[in-house]
Scaffold this motif. Structure first.
Motif, mmCIF file in Angstrom:
data_model
loop_
_atom_site.group_PDB
_atom_site.id
_atom_site.type_symbol
_atom_site.label_atom_id
_atom_site.label_comp_id
_atom_site.label_asym_id
_atom_site.label_seq_id
_atom_site.Cartn_x
_atom_site.Cartn_y
_atom_site.Cartn_z
ATOM 1 N N ARG A 1 4.975 1.845 -3.453
ATOM 2 C CA ARG A 1 3.993 2.123 -2.663
ATOM 3 C C ARG A 1 2.830 1.712 -3.193
ATOM 4 O O ARG A 1 1.677 1.211 -2.934
ATOM 5 C CB ARG A 1 3.840 3.693 -2.561
ATOM 6 N N GLU B 1 6.796 0.420 7.267
ATOM 7 C CA GLU B 1 6.600 0.100 5.792
ATOM 8 C C GLU B 1 7.861 -0.421 5.098
ATOM 9 O O GLU B 1 7.561 -1.391 4.149
ATOM 10 C CB GLU B 1 6.271 1.525 5.276
ATOM 11 N N ASP C 1 0.594 1.190 -0.136
ATOM 12 C CA ASP C 1 -0.554 1.848 -0.023
ATOM 13 C C ASP C 1 -1.703 1.091 -0.126
ATOM 14 O O ASP C 1 -2.927 1.573 -0.109
ATOM 15 C CB ASP C 1 -0.428 3.199 -0.986
#
Lengths: 153, 153
Positions: free
Chosen positions: A122, B10, A127
């Motif tokens: 992430r 994701e 992210d």
DNA sequence: AAGCAGTTGTTCAAATTCGAATGACTGGGT
DNA sequence: ACCCAGTCATTCGAATTTGAACAACTGCTT
């Protein structure tokens, strides 16, 4: 044939791809090694075997899905076997074959390693991008991968 | 802290990133080795030195821009030096330093290798994507790379 | 049922990678 | 002038990766 050189935007894309790939792999590798004592290839093997479940996976299938050479896989599975995270068994239907299975210890190791790994993924990639760009990225790279897969590369 | 697992999109992005990176590198590596007798790291060294021009580059600068370890770079530059494609000279301003330079033979090797390399890069990545997606990809990965660069990773 | 091309996984040597340790040097502070 | 922490590049050993060679087996064809 005249070479079509990369224009500014294309070069930027290629450069970014190179640098991002190297850095992301490096970041992930470092996290796994440090926090879980696993290399990224090893972690991926555990994941694939976990997904495969009780049936396990043939060495060749595993090598293909990891995009590594067969001999490299033999080595890595050997390492994992030494640590008791993985088992190798003869294949029932095909005497040439060997299928690898996750052991209980392997499942535990994976469960313990996963949170830290996901966090780093992430942090390094997911992210960083908003939903739209991530979707485009996924779509684009899926196509890139698919083409090369079909080419036999 | 509770782990935020990857959702479907994701995970798709991460998977695609992994597979695409591996396959693209593999494709490029294979092309260079076969057609020019160079590894990708070696090719990149030649490119960086060509861009740097007569002044050459310090080993550390080179290592950073290639995102490789210093010891790895020492090895690869050694290989290129053996073949006469690169020179290593003591640094005038800093006695610890060494700066690498492209030789005439190195420049020739690069000129000869470049067209095939660019063609493969197009085939594997650039030409697979339309202008818009390529732009988003470049933008996204540039940011990913920049973040990791700043993090010291 | 025998041959044979193709597949499977491993082994081997060679090449490459990395990190830690090393020796040499820099620059600033005392 | 001297020290000292930090930087530079290399060396070393250990780990990993690769492709080629290999031995065992498959399953199709004849």
């Amino acid at each position: 044939m005249e070479t079509r050189w990369l224009d500014e935007g294309e070069l930027a894309a290629w450069t970014a791809f190179l640098e991002a790939s190297h850095r992301v792999f490096r970041a992930v590798e470092q996290q796994l090694k440090q926090d879980a004592g696993l290399s990224h290839p090893q972690y991926e093997i555990l994941v694939k075997l976990a997904v495969a479940g009780g049936a396990g996976l043939r060495m060749t299938e595993l090598a293909e899905s990891l995009i590594t050479s067969k001999s490299g896989l033999t080595y890595q599975v050997g390492q994992l076997e030494k640590r008791g995270l993985v088992t190798r068994d003869a294949c029932l239907s095909d005497d040439r074959g060997v299928s690898a299975h996750l052991t209980e210890a392997g499942a535990v190791a994976l469960r313990e390693a996963a949170p830290g790994h996901v966090a780093r993924v992430r942090e390094a990639l997911i992210d960083v991008l908003d939903r739209d760009r991530l979707a485009v990225l996924a779509d684009a790279l899926t196509e890139v991968a698919a083409r090369l897969r079909d080419t036999g590369t």
